[in-house]
Design a protein around this motif. Sequence first.
Motif, PDB file in Angstrom:
ATOM      1  N   ALA A   1      -6.341  10.401   6.234  1.00 53.54           N
ATOM      2  CA  ALA A   1      -6.269   8.809   6.080  1.00 53.54           C
ATOM      3  C   ALA A   1      -4.802   8.569   5.258  1.00 53.54           C
ATOM      4  N   GLU A   2      -4.207   9.260   4.546  1.00 52.83           N
ATOM      5  CA  GLU A   2      -3.094   8.988   3.495  1.00 52.83           C
ATOM      6  C   GLU A   2      -2.133   9.641   4.331  1.00 52.83           C
ATOM      7  N   ALA A   3      -2.007  10.435   5.312  1.00 51.35           N
ATOM      8  CA  ALA A   3      -0.815  11.269   5.844  1.00 51.35           C
ATOM      9  C   ALA A   3      -0.070  10.169   6.715  1.00 51.35           C
ATOM     10  N   GLU A   4       1.292  10.202   6.364  1.00 47.87           N
ATOM     11  CA  GLU A   4       2.241   9.119   7.158  1.00 47.87           C
ATOM     12  C   GLU A   4       1.924   7.762   6.976  1.00 47.87           C
ATOM     13  N   LEU A   5       1.303   7.373   5.949  1.00 44.33           N
ATOM     14  CA  LEU A   5       0.956   5.816   5.433  1.00 44.33           C
ATOM     15  C   LEU A   5       2.092   5.476   4.705  1.00 44.33           C
TER      16      LEU A   5
ATOM     17  N   LEU B   1      -7.416  -4.313   5.292  1.00 41.45           N
ATOM     18  CA  LEU B   1      -6.917  -3.036   5.009  1.00 41.45           C
ATOM     19  C   LEU B   1      -7.078  -2.152   6.217  1.00 41.45           C
ATOM     20  N   ASP B   2      -8.183  -2.036   7.049  1.00 40.69           N
ATOM     21  CA  ASP B   2      -8.273  -1.494   8.251  1.00 40.69           C
ATOM     22  C   ASP B   2      -7.158  -1.627   9.034  1.00 40.69           C
ATOM     23  N   ALA B   3      -6.719  -2.895   9.433  1.00 40.05           N
ATOM     24  CA  ALA B   3      -5.745  -3.479  10.416  1.00 40.05           C
ATOM     25  C   ALA B   3      -4.483  -3.050   9.712  1.00 40.05           C
ATOM     26  N   VAL B   4      -3.857  -3.033   8.599  1.00 42.44           N
ATOM     27  CA  VAL B   4      -2.572  -2.753   8.217  1.00 42.44           C
ATOM     28  C   VAL B   4      -2.549  -1.102   7.997  1.00 42.44           C
ATOM     29  N   THR B   5      -3.434  -0.262   7.906  1.00 43.88           N
ATOM     30  CA  THR B   5      -3.288   0.989   7.972  1.00 43.88           C
ATOM     31  C   THR B   5      -3.357   1.549   9.328  1.00 43.88           C
TER      32      THR B   5
ATOM     33  N   ALA C   1      -4.900  -3.385   0.524  1.00 38.87           N
ATOM     34  CA  ALA C   1      -4.353  -4.098   2.036  1.00 38.87           C
ATOM     35  C   ALA C   1      -2.903  -4.521   1.375  1.00 38.87           C
ATOM     36  N   ALA C   2      -2.671  -5.360   0.356  1.00 34.93           N
ATOM     37  CA  ALA C   2      -1.360  -5.735   0.048  1.00 34.93           C
ATOM     38  C   ALA C   2      -0.435  -4.761  -0.313  1.00 34.93           C
ATOM     39  N   ARG C   3      -0.874  -3.530  -0.931  1.00 34.97           N
ATOM     40  CA  ARG C   3      -0.135  -2.429  -1.376  1.00 34.97           C
ATOM     41  C   ARG C   3       0.570  -1.818   0.119  1.00 34.97           C
ATOM     42  N   TYR C   4      -0.338  -1.874   0.963  1.00 35.16           N
ATOM     43  CA  TYR C   4       0.206  -1.097   2.345  1.00 35.16           C
ATOM     44  C   TYR C   4       1.104  -2.310   3.343  1.00 35.16           C
ATOM     45  N   GLY C   5       1.210  -3.291   2.733  1.00 41.75           N
ATOM     46  CA  GLY C   5       1.886  -4.286   3.481  1.00 41.75           C
ATOM     47  C   GLY C   5       1.431  -5.493   4.030  1.00 41.75           C
ATOM     48  N   ALA C   6       0.083  -5.764   4.047  1.00 38.47           N
ATOM     49  CA  ALA C   6      -0.437  -6.918   4.398  1.00 38.47           C
ATOM     50  C   ALA C   6      -0.267  -8.193   3.559  1.00 38.47           C
ATOM     51  N   ALA C   7       0.053  -9.250   4.107  1.00 41.45           N
ATOM     52  CA  ALA C   7       0.273 -10.599   3.480  1.00 41.45           C
ATOM     53  C   ALA C   7      -0.992 -11.090   3.137  1.00 41.45           C
TER      54      ALA C   7
ATOM     55  N   CYS D   1      -8.161   4.495  13.424  1.00 43.32           N
ATOM     56  CA  CYS D   1      -8.814   3.929  12.201  1.00 43.32           C
ATOM     57  C   CYS D   1      -8.474   5.058  11.007  1.00 43.32           C
ATOM     58  N   ARG D   2      -8.000   4.721   9.756  1.00 47.77           N
ATOM     59  CA  ARG D   2      -7.806   5.699   8.873  1.00 47.77           C
ATOM     60  C   ARG D   2      -8.461   5.360   7.411  1.00 47.77           C
ATOM     61  N   THR D   3      -9.280   4.324   7.494  1.00 47.93           N
ATOM     62  CA  THR D   3     -10.068   4.188   6.303  1.00 47.93           C
ATOM     63  C   THR D   3     -11.025   5.150   5.494  1.00 47.93           C
TER      64      THR D   3
END
Length: 727
Positions: A42-46, A86-90, A236-242, A462-464
């Motif tokens: 889940a967290e690899a390469e994110l 969160l699912d989409a941005v990851t 989701a915001a952390r990973y770059g979602a607006a 999916c990576r959640t």
Amino acid sequence: MAFRKALRRTAVVGGGTVAVAFGLSQLMEYKKTQARLAHVAAEAELKVPYADEFPSRKAQLVALRSTEEFDVLVVGGGATGAGCALDAVTRNLKTALVERSDFSSGTSSRSTKLIHGGVRYLQKAIMQLDYEQYMMVKEALHERANLLEIAPHLSAPLPIMLPVYKWWQLPYYWAGIKMYDLVAGAQCLKSSYVLTKSKALEHFPMLKKDRLVGAIVYYDGQHNDARMNLAIALSAARYGAAVANYTEVVHLLKTKDPQTGKEKVRGARCRDVITGQEFDVKAKCVINATGPFTDSLRKMDNQETASICQPSAGVHIVIPGYYSPDNMGLLDPSTSDGRVIFFLPWENMTIAGTTDTPTKVTAHPIPGEDDINFILREVRNYLSADVEVRRGDVLAAWSGIRPLVTDPSSKDTQSICRNHIVSISDSGLVTIAGGKWTTYRSMAEETLDAAIKTHGLTAEPCRTVGLMLEGAKGWAPTLYIRLVQDYGLEKEVAQHLAATYGGKAFDVAKMAQVTGQRWPIVGKRLVSEFPYIEAEILYAIKEYACTAIDVIALRTRLGFLNVQAADEALPRIVQIMGKELDWSQEKKTEELEAAKKFLYHEMGYRSRSEQLTKTSEINLDYQEVVRYKKRFHKFDSERKGFITTVDVQQVLESINIHIDENALHEILNEVDLNKNGQVEMDEFLQLMSAVKKGQVSDSRLAILMKTAEETLEMRGPVSVDRSGGGV
């Protein structure tokens, strides 16, 4: 209209063939290894674009306006909408999310606070030989395990007792609960067990003893639902979602498909609720995750489309913590009208609910007095006669709208879908509706799978599963000790910060002001009986809190726990927010009034205050009337027939009790039914009658006057010698 029913990906293992072939211990170890690998995957390469600090709400709005086109625009900031973002941005999709109020302001903050598979659903699955319902429970149990793993600071296993009052029910319920464990398989939190009558009463001393045979205890998860929802949105915001709260959809944007000539949804016209400014957000795919408001957005897409939402209201009440043990819940599997009632410890209080009543869709559901009294009656049925369950002990009450849905492609349009549905309109609007809190992640995964396939989006898998949520990193059960040692916080406050913010608790502690006392060194409480501190208001603003309601209800849970305490904390909350957000005096007044209105209508303050009215019947015997009149005259020495703050202040000062004048005004105002600045004899007798009947409890004026009377009587008349003589 294309339609996809809830997919069932989980194989039927858990306690069956696999367990027999390999042994239960090997299976459990295998599952644990898989879970660890899931975390790595889940967290690899994110990439985490905002690892240090979130972009401000203003920056998020700029991103929404200026981005040429998003891959996905999610409408709705509840658990499912935040989960979709969160699912989409990851998955490496350019993602936006808009919510017209605050994150988790609707149904997602008004749940029973359980993360569960659904014991009663499993019972129905077995009794009706319903495989689909069985798989629904199995999926929920898988998601329960994942949620407890990815947000350990916000969730924990909770033992729940099922008391048994008939001998034949003991093996019946035991078999059902054991099946619940079996379906969970290696993801069973802890094994259920049977208690004798004496042991059941030892664990739950408030329980009714008469005809009690024994009890069965099983485990489910419990969480802070609003904070969990916020953690998903912030992740989701952390990973770059607006992501932007207080941003509503005015209408959907559509363009003609050059190949088919049909109109396709390509974004939304949005409005900043705070400033009124409108702007377009363009996206290849729009996901409707608006819960009870599902049909509103569907009708924006196509006015002729049939409604699918069948809203149902669920009321919960909060009563003092002494009604239940600190770490043991209670399940009433069959109430007087066939419903299920949970009775659970939560945030040092006791939560009881829920009801299930058809309702209209509204953004501001109000708990009804009939529902509150129904829950109280059911609670009385299970508690000892020694425990007086009083209406006045209801500290808060709220109603949440559960968005039950019908299958839009089913021939029987009145048949309510047991689980969730994913529906795609002719114009490409993806709708996710129904479902339950526990399965938000799998619902989001299924929704994105459908969106990616329908709109031809290029995305990662999916990576959640196993993806740690905001605050989970750095959290440990002993984290609060470091907060006490490093910052000089009270233990209770430190435990609260650790359980609310996880590893981010240190950021809150750094913002805490020095108290000026020997202990605690930092951390000024908002109200004395709750561990919420002023620094949390400043941190809440960083977490996109825009109004006082956001703080009292969703960043802290004060409004859900005690409406009176929340009301007392409001002026200070507004003062701090006003300074930080540069509010005018007019804006501060507006915020204060809006928050008071929220508490009065939506959090049960109205129901609580209406227990004492001008028309309340005085139900006191002759001796009680004489006693209370005598007490009243201790304060009304001039026999005016009423008392004011000046009268109360004089008596209190005579016994060396000093209370702030503003606080004294508030205390009298609770009883001043005529709102004329004084408490009359009849009003006082109505208060004491309401206290006697249990309609009002913890009345500050009643307790204050009783204490003062007792102190004066103990002191007795002052002798001439002690008074210094006289002539």
